[in-house]
Design a protein around this motif. Sequence first.
Motif, PDB file in Angstrom:
ATOM      1  N   VAL A  63       0.843  -1.199   0.000  1.00  0.00           N
ATOM      2  CA  VAL A  63       0.000   0.000   0.000  1.00  0.00           C
ATOM      3  C   VAL A  63       0.876   1.247   0.000  1.00  0.00           C
ATOM      4  N   LEU A  64       1.925   1.247   0.828  1.00  0.00           N
ATOM      5  CA  LEU A  64       2.833   2.390   0.858  1.00  0.00           C
ATOM      6  C   LEU A  64       3.517   2.609  -0.490  1.00  0.00           C
ATOM      7  N   SER A  65       3.833   1.514  -1.177  1.00  0.00           N
ATOM      8  CA  SER A  65       4.559   1.656  -2.444  1.00  0.00           C
ATOM      9  C   SER A  65       3.679   2.178  -3.569  1.00  0.00           C
ATOM     10  N   ILE A  66       2.362   2.022  -3.476  1.00  0.00           N
ATOM     11  CA  ILE A  66       1.508   2.517  -4.561  1.00  0.00           C
ATOM     12  C   ILE A  66       1.067   3.960  -4.346  1.00  0.00           C
ATOM     13  N   ILE A  67       1.386   4.493  -3.171  1.00  0.00           N
ATOM     14  CA  ILE A  67       1.071   5.904  -2.940  1.00  0.00           C
ATOM     15  C   ILE A  67       1.939   6.727  -3.870  1.00  0.00           C
ATOM     16  N   ARG A  68       1.301   7.469  -4.719  1.00  0.00           N
ATOM     17  CA  ARG A  68       2.043   8.299  -5.670  1.00  0.00           C
ATOM     18  C   ARG A  68       2.036   9.729  -5.165  1.00  0.00           C
ATOM     19  N   LEU A  69       3.068  10.425  -5.474  1.00  0.00           N
ATOM     20  CA  LEU A  69       3.201  11.802  -5.046  1.00  0.00           C
ATOM     21  C   LEU A  69       2.637  12.682  -6.152  1.00  0.00           C
ATOM     22  N   ARG A  70       1.316  12.784  -6.218  1.00  0.00           N
ATOM     23  CA  ARG A  70       0.643  13.419  -7.339  1.00  0.00           C
ATOM     24  C   ARG A  70       0.409  14.910  -7.166  1.00  0.00           C
ATOM     25  N   SER A  71       0.533  15.427  -5.971  1.00  0.00           N
ATOM     26  CA  SER A  71       0.155  16.809  -5.735  1.00  0.00           C
ATOM     27  C   SER A  71       1.053  17.800  -6.458  1.00  0.00           C
ATOM     28  N   SER A  72       2.330  17.498  -6.560  1.00  0.00           N
ATOM     29  CA  SER A  72       3.236  18.387  -7.274  1.00  0.00           C
ATOM     30  C   SER A  72       4.413  17.573  -7.776  1.00  0.00           C
ATOM     31  N   GLU A  73       5.091  18.122  -8.760  1.00  0.00           N
ATOM     32  CA  GLU A  73       6.285  17.461  -9.266  1.00  0.00           C
ATOM     33  C   GLU A  73       7.389  17.545  -8.242  1.00  0.00           C
ATOM     34  N   ILE A  74       8.103  16.448  -8.077  1.00  0.00           N
ATOM     35  CA  ILE A  74       9.256  16.480  -7.195  1.00  0.00           C
ATOM     36  C   ILE A  74      10.468  16.009  -7.979  1.00  0.00           C
ATOM     37  N   THR A  75      11.618  16.445  -7.545  1.00  0.00           N
ATOM     38  CA  THR A  75      12.853  16.109  -8.238  1.00  0.00           C
ATOM     39  C   THR A  75      13.396  14.768  -7.749  1.00  0.00           C
ATOM     40  N   GLN A  76      14.375  14.261  -8.463  1.00  0.00           N
ATOM     41  CA  GLN A  76      15.041  13.036  -8.036  1.00  0.00           C
ATOM     42  C   GLN A  76      15.713  13.239  -6.677  1.00  0.00           C
ATOM     43  N   GLN A  77      16.197  14.428  -6.448  1.00  0.00           N
ATOM     44  CA  GLN A  77      16.814  14.779  -5.174  1.00  0.00           C
ATOM     45  C   GLN A  77      15.798  14.623  -4.041  1.00  0.00           C
ATOM     46  N   GLU A  78      14.589  15.113  -4.263  1.00  0.00           N
ATOM     47  CA  GLU A  78      13.548  15.030  -3.238  1.00  0.00           C
ATOM     48  C   GLU A  78      13.073  13.595  -3.044  1.00  0.00           C
ATOM     49  N   ILE A  79      13.090  12.795  -4.097  1.00  0.00           N
ATOM     50  CA  ILE A  79      12.765  11.370  -3.963  1.00  0.00           C
ATOM     51  C   ILE A  79      13.809  10.689  -3.080  1.00  0.00           C
ATOM     52  N   ALA A  80      15.068  11.091  -3.217  1.00  0.00           N
ATOM     53  CA  ALA A  80      16.123  10.520  -2.370  1.00  0.00           C
ATOM     54  C   ALA A  80      15.850  10.821  -0.900  1.00  0.00           C
ATOM     55  N   TYR A  81      15.395  12.046  -0.610  1.00  0.00           N
ATOM     56  CA  TYR A  81      15.054  12.376   0.777  1.00  0.00           C
ATOM     57  C   TYR A  81      13.873  11.529   1.257  1.00  0.00           C
ATOM     58  N   TYR A  82      12.881  11.289   0.390  1.00  0.00           N
ATOM     59  CA  TYR A  82      11.775  10.394   0.754  1.00  0.00           C
ATOM     60  C   TYR A  82      12.308   9.015   1.108  1.00  0.00           C
ATOM     61  N   PHE A  83      13.177   8.505   0.270  1.00  0.00           N
ATOM     62  CA  PHE A  83      13.712   7.167   0.492  1.00  0.00           C
ATOM     63  C   PHE A  83      14.462   7.090   1.817  1.00  0.00           C
ATOM     64  N   ILE A  84      15.302   8.064   2.100  1.00  0.00           N
ATOM     65  CA  ILE A  84      16.061   8.058   3.356  1.00  0.00           C
ATOM     66  C   ILE A  84      15.118   8.216   4.551  1.00  0.00           C
ATOM     67  N   ALA A  85      14.060   9.021   4.413  1.00  0.00           N
ATOM     68  CA  ALA A  85      13.074   9.149   5.493  1.00  0.00           C
ATOM     69  C   ALA A  85      12.422   7.798   5.788  1.00  0.00           C
TER      70      ALA A  85
END
Length: 185
Positions: A63-85
């Motif tokens: 369920v967590l993996s299918i949550i898409r971040l649809r509200s705004s575009e995010i960069t690869q850098q910000e995805i890295a912060y998501y992953f580390i979080a």
Amino acid sequence: MTAGLVMDLASIVALAYGLYYRRHHRRDLLFAYVALNVGIFAVVSLLLVQRVDVAVGFGLFGVLSIIRLRSSEITQQEIAYYFIAIVLGLVNGIAGAWPLTALLLDAVLLAVMYVADHPSLLGRTRHQVITLDVVHSDPDLLRVDLESRLRAHVLHCVVTQIDYVRDTTVVDVRFVTPAQRAGVR
């Protein structure tokens, strides 16, 4: 569990407030990183305390993996912060038996993010998606036009869209400004 919670809160504060927000200044993602981290910590802690079938655990993470971040575009850098979080939440949620190992992993993850996202490491190259009010058939003319408009040296450009009806071109550009080339920030 208390030690894991303290380590998790300290690590996510260091990541979100100490690193991410001070460098990127997006409050909306700051909140998302903290909420995601604490949520992951809570789920992992519950799964460790309450004996649950493995399928339930995989289902929760599915369920967590299918949550898409649809509200705004995010960069690869910000995805890295998501992953580390997420990883910090997992590490500290499981930390009950090995708090020193978790503390070491927290320090390594935070140090890697500090260095990998440090402005002086690769901060000279800029990236921008630009919509031009002209269509260039010659790649060299496109590069000259971009360098003139950006007042920068174009390192790489890729045309992502051409609209012959509106006479526009969308270009993904990597460039370095003259001040950045000289080492001035």
